[in-house]
Design a protein around this motif. Structure first.
Motif, PDB file in Angstrom:
ATOM      1  N   LYS A   1      -6.261  -3.396   2.461  1.00  0.00           N
ATOM      2  CA  LYS A   1      -7.561  -2.792   2.229  1.00  0.00           C
ATOM      3  C   LYS A   1      -7.660  -1.677   3.198  1.00  0.00           C
ATOM      4  O   LYS A   1      -8.051  -0.591   3.192  1.00  0.00           O
ATOM      5  CB  LYS A   1      -8.875  -3.674   1.726  1.00  0.00           C
ATOM      6  CG  LYS A   1      -8.689  -4.285   0.534  1.00  0.00           C
ATOM      7  CD  LYS A   1      -9.969  -5.183   0.325  1.00  0.00           C
ATOM      8  CE  LYS A   1     -11.235  -4.197   0.217  1.00  0.00           C
ATOM      9  NZ  LYS A   1     -12.364  -4.917  -0.197  1.00  0.00           N
TER      10      LYS A   1
ATOM     11  N   LEU B   1      -5.052   1.353   3.080  1.00  0.00           N
ATOM     12  CA  LEU B   1      -5.509   2.088   2.129  1.00  0.00           C
ATOM     13  C   LEU B   1      -6.589   3.039   2.736  1.00  0.00           C
ATOM     14  O   LEU B   1      -6.579   4.218   2.180  1.00  0.00           O
ATOM     15  CB  LEU B   1      -5.834   1.579   0.968  1.00  0.00           C
ATOM     16  CG  LEU B   1      -4.507   0.772   0.316  1.00  0.00           C
ATOM     17  CD1 LEU B   1      -5.132  -0.087  -0.942  1.00  0.00           C
ATOM     18  CD2 LEU B   1      -3.530   1.675  -0.264  1.00  0.00           C
ATOM     19  N   GLN B   2      -7.669   2.542   3.153  1.00  0.00           N
ATOM     20  CA  GLN B   2      -8.742   3.225   3.741  1.00  0.00           C
ATOM     21  C   GLN B   2      -8.178   4.204   4.709  1.00  0.00           C
ATOM     22  O   GLN B   2      -8.662   5.342   4.865  1.00  0.00           O
ATOM     23  CB  GLN B   2      -9.766   2.375   3.988  1.00  0.00           C
ATOM     24  CG  GLN B   2     -10.490   1.530   3.079  1.00  0.00           C
ATOM     25  CD  GLN B   2     -11.328   0.227   3.559  1.00  0.00           C
ATOM     26  OE1 GLN B   2     -11.680   0.341   4.744  1.00  0.00           O
ATOM     27  NE2 GLN B   2     -12.044  -0.453   2.696  1.00  0.00           N
TER      28      GLN B   2
ATOM     29  N   VAL C   1      -4.520   6.343  -1.779  1.00  0.00           N
ATOM     30  CA  VAL C   1      -4.680   6.512  -3.196  1.00  0.00           C
ATOM     31  C   VAL C   1      -6.348   7.042  -3.416  1.00  0.00           C
ATOM     32  O   VAL C   1      -6.698   6.779  -4.700  1.00  0.00           O
ATOM     33  CB  VAL C   1      -4.622   5.016  -3.704  1.00  0.00           C
ATOM     34  CG1 VAL C   1      -3.432   4.520  -3.851  1.00  0.00           C
ATOM     35  CG2 VAL C   1      -5.638   3.895  -2.841  1.00  0.00           C
ATOM     36  N   LYS C   2      -6.823   7.564  -2.582  1.00  0.00           N
ATOM     37  CA  LYS C   2      -7.944   8.102  -2.501  1.00  0.00           C
ATOM     38  C   LYS C   2      -7.904   9.513  -3.563  1.00  0.00           C
ATOM     39  O   LYS C   2      -6.950  10.280  -3.600  1.00  0.00           O
ATOM     40  CB  LYS C   2      -8.496   8.781  -1.409  1.00  0.00           C
ATOM     41  CG  LYS C   2      -9.040   7.672  -0.669  1.00  0.00           C
ATOM     42  CD  LYS C   2     -10.527   7.154  -0.974  1.00  0.00           C
ATOM     43  CE  LYS C   2     -11.142   5.991  -0.063  1.00  0.00           C
ATOM     44  NZ  LYS C   2     -12.589   5.513  -0.657  1.00  0.00           N
TER      45      LYS C   2
ATOM     46  N   HIS D   1      -5.862   7.314  -9.802  1.00  0.00           N
ATOM     47  CA  HIS D   1      -7.010   6.891 -10.736  1.00  0.00           C
ATOM     48  C   HIS D   1      -6.762   7.819 -12.120  1.00  0.00           C
ATOM     49  O   HIS D   1      -6.959   6.995 -13.028  1.00  0.00           O
ATOM     50  CB  HIS D   1      -8.465   7.062  -9.984  1.00  0.00           C
ATOM     51  CG  HIS D   1      -8.492   6.527  -9.036  1.00  0.00           C
ATOM     52  ND1 HIS D   1      -8.422   6.943  -7.658  1.00  0.00           N
ATOM     53  CD2 HIS D   1      -9.196   5.137  -8.847  1.00  0.00           C
ATOM     54  CE1 HIS D   1      -8.762   5.867  -6.697  1.00  0.00           C
ATOM     55  NE2 HIS D   1      -9.382   5.150  -7.574  1.00  0.00           N
TER      56      HIS D   1
ATOM     57  N   GLU E   1      -7.136  -1.138 -10.367  1.00  0.00           N
ATOM     58  CA  GLU E   1      -8.537  -1.556  -9.938  1.00  0.00           C
ATOM     59  C   GLU E   1      -8.654  -2.678  -9.240  1.00  0.00           C
ATOM     60  O   GLU E   1      -9.443  -2.960  -8.174  1.00  0.00           O
ATOM     61  CB  GLU E   1      -9.627  -1.143 -10.974  1.00  0.00           C
ATOM     62  CG  GLU E   1      -9.602  -0.016 -11.697  1.00  0.00           C
ATOM     63  CD  GLU E   1     -10.301  -0.013 -13.022  1.00  0.00           C
ATOM     64  OE1 GLU E   1     -10.606  -1.118 -13.634  1.00  0.00           O
ATOM     65  OE2 GLU E   1     -10.745   1.126 -13.536  1.00  0.00           O
TER      66      GLU E   1
ATOM     67  N   GLU F   1      -7.434  -2.494  -5.834  1.00  0.00           N
ATOM     68  CA  GLU F   1      -8.183  -1.851  -4.666  1.00  0.00           C
ATOM     69  C   GLU F   1      -9.491  -2.695  -4.711  1.00  0.00           C
ATOM     70  O   GLU F   1     -10.093  -2.710  -3.367  1.00  0.00           O
ATOM     71  CB  GLU F   1      -8.753  -0.539  -5.474  1.00  0.00           C
ATOM     72  CG  GLU F   1      -7.933   0.756  -5.577  1.00  0.00           C
ATOM     73  CD  GLU F   1      -8.505   2.088  -5.733  1.00  0.00           C
ATOM     74  OE1 GLU F   1      -8.429   2.879  -4.850  1.00  0.00           O
ATOM     75  OE2 GLU F   1      -9.364   2.004  -6.821  1.00  0.00           O
ATOM     76  N   SER F   2      -9.794  -3.579  -5.396  1.00  0.00           N
ATOM     77  CA  SER F   2     -10.946  -4.401  -5.158  1.00  0.00           C
ATOM     78  C   SER F   2     -10.697  -5.802  -4.551  1.00  0.00           C
ATOM     79  O   SER F   2     -11.662  -6.598  -4.126  1.00  0.00           O
ATOM     80  CB  SER F   2     -11.985  -4.682  -6.569  1.00  0.00           C
ATOM     81  OG  SER F   2     -10.901  -5.300  -7.234  1.00  0.00           O
TER      82      SER F   2
END
Length: 466
Positions: free
Chosen positions: A156, A159-160, A165-166, A254, A267, A270-271
């Protein structure tokens, strides 16, 4: 009475000594070895505000079928591109339209009409930010001896940090961009590159050149955030300057995963509900992205380490075998380095289902394994119609033996090199370079690989310096 001394054979003592030493070293490595360079012990502290789901969703997959069904008409390829070059899997009602299992193919909606895709959640991204994409692969070395929670938090954070993947202003309207670019293209070719642009090296350039040379009226879409930047386009400039149709696009994950089985898995990833495992997540995102983009647009997917020899426009709904049991005349595994499918083909949907049902981020080769399992289940399903190409089509040599193809003739004999080059160049559509095994090998003068690249490149710059 003289006592007889008992002696232990020296070989036995040596075995015991080495066994003890090995056990001590193994214990030290597993339990005393410092953790990943990112310091797994501190990940939970740094990200204490994040929420971790302790158990990911489980799927019950029943009716597993034999993974090595018999192939009754396994035949060598011919130059004529006739149907004898493929293994046609049994099916009924071949000419009837096919629909994906339990779901119809999407009607190619625009970005604003897709369930699960919200175009209002788009970040603005300046040219300066976009061109400062890291030159190192931050996902290349995931922590391997951490807990599940630590691995998820590590991912996470990465990715941020990377915005990989944004959905941003750069990824907006990807559907429109693809549709416009693919207009009047005889062959639609897709590549993915989820790595820094500076890693797109000479071999990737040679692969791209071979794809374009075999399909001069074709179009190549490279789905890559790093290549869709000034540094990335500068790498491709010599090719673009020749007027060849290549488009780099930052993928909108997305949107591309929306309304497919990939959406739910993505999803959950990402969560924080999916354990990414120890294989770089970029590898598995590429495995899934190629399926989704072919499902939505149809066409050809090539790995970036494929040297293409012949035009593939005569092939449809095809996947290639990469290993065969010659004795049993049955295929063992299929590869996913080459996929040729119509838009909305149900086997692509099944591939995505298999990916999400059985995802294993600890296993290299999960993509081909997933494809093998799906193909095995679809063999006797009348809802599917597709072809399986014999290994000579795209995988004429296995990942162990391919090292010989990089060697100069003096190591293998000039006749062997001549015959092997003639076989592949004359009968194969392409050759997979198995980059994971060969990326460190030098292409030696007059080697089989050197001759293949030289015959099928366009600019052909420094073939033997790569």
């Amino acid at each position: 009475m003289k006592m007889r001394k008992f002696s232990i054979p020296s070989s036995f003592v040596s075995v015991c000594w080495f066994s003890s030493l090995f056990a001590i070293c193994l214990f030290s490595f597993l339990y005393l070895h410092p953790r990943d360079a990112d310091n797994c012990l501190n990940i939970l502290k740094i990200n204490s505000s994040d929420t971790i789901i302790s158990q990911s969703s489980k799927y019950d997959v029943s009716n597993e079928t034999n993974l090595t069904p018999n192939v009754t008409n396994l035949v060598p390829m011919t130059e004529s591109k006739s149907n004898d070059s493929v293994i046609e899997l049994p099916t009924s009602n071949q000419d009837a339209p096919v629909a994906a299992s339990n779901e119809p193919p999407p009607s190619n909606p625009t970005s604003n009409q897709v369930d699960g895709y919200d175009p209002t959640k788009i970040e603005e991204e300046s040219d300066e930010e976009y061109d400062k994409i890291p030159s190192i692969d931050v996902f290349a070395n995931p922590p391997w001896n951490c807990s599940r929670e630590e691995r998820i938090l590590w991912l996470k954070e990465k990715l941020q940090e990377s915005k990989l993947v944004k959905s941003t202003s750069r990824t907006q309207n990807i559907d429109e961009k693809i549709q416009v670019f693919l207009t009047n293209c005889r062959v639609r070719i897709f590549l993915t590159w989820i790595y820094p642009a500076n890693l797109f090296g000479k071999r990737e350039i040679f692969a791209l050149e071979s794809m374009l040379k075999a399909h001069f009226e074709g179009c190549v879409v490279i789905l890559s955030r790093s290549m869709d930047s000034n540094p990335g386009r500068s790498i491709l400039k010599p090719i673009l300057d020749r007027g060849l149709k290549v488009l780099t696009l930052a993928p909108d994950f997305h949107y591309l995963f929306s309304e497919t089985p990939a959406q739910g898995w993505f999803e959950r990833l990402e969560s924080g509900e999916v354990d990414p495992g120890t294989v770089p997540i970029t590898v598995n995102l590429s495995n899934l992205l190629r399926l989704a983009v072919l499902y939505k647009y149809g066409g050809v997917y090539f790995d970036s380490d494929m040297i293409i020899i012949k035009d593939v426009s005569g092939l449809r709904n095809m996947i290639g075998v990469d290993s065969v049991d010659r004795g049993m005349r049955s295929w063992q595994t299929v590869g996913n380095a080459v996929l040729i499918f119509d838009k909305g083909h149900p086997l692509l949907w099944r591939f995505m289902e298999e990916f999400t049902w059985n995802f294993d981020g600890f296993k290299w080769g999960f993509g081909p394994e997933m494809a093998t399992r799906a193909v095995s289940k679809a063999v006797n399903d009348s809802n599917f119609h597709f072809h399986v190409m014999v290994p000579l089509g795209f995988y004429p040599i296995d990942p162990i033996s391919i090292t010989r193809l990089f060697e100069k003739p003096s190591k293998n004999g000039p006749n062997w090199v001549k015959n092997k080059f003639g076989e592949i160049n004359g009968e194969s559509y392409g050759i997979h370079l198995w980059n994971r095994q060969t990326h460190g090998l030098k292409i030696e003068k007059k080697s089989v690989i050197g001759r293949l690249i030289s015959n099928h490149c366009i600019l052909c710059q420094d073939v033997y310096d790569s």
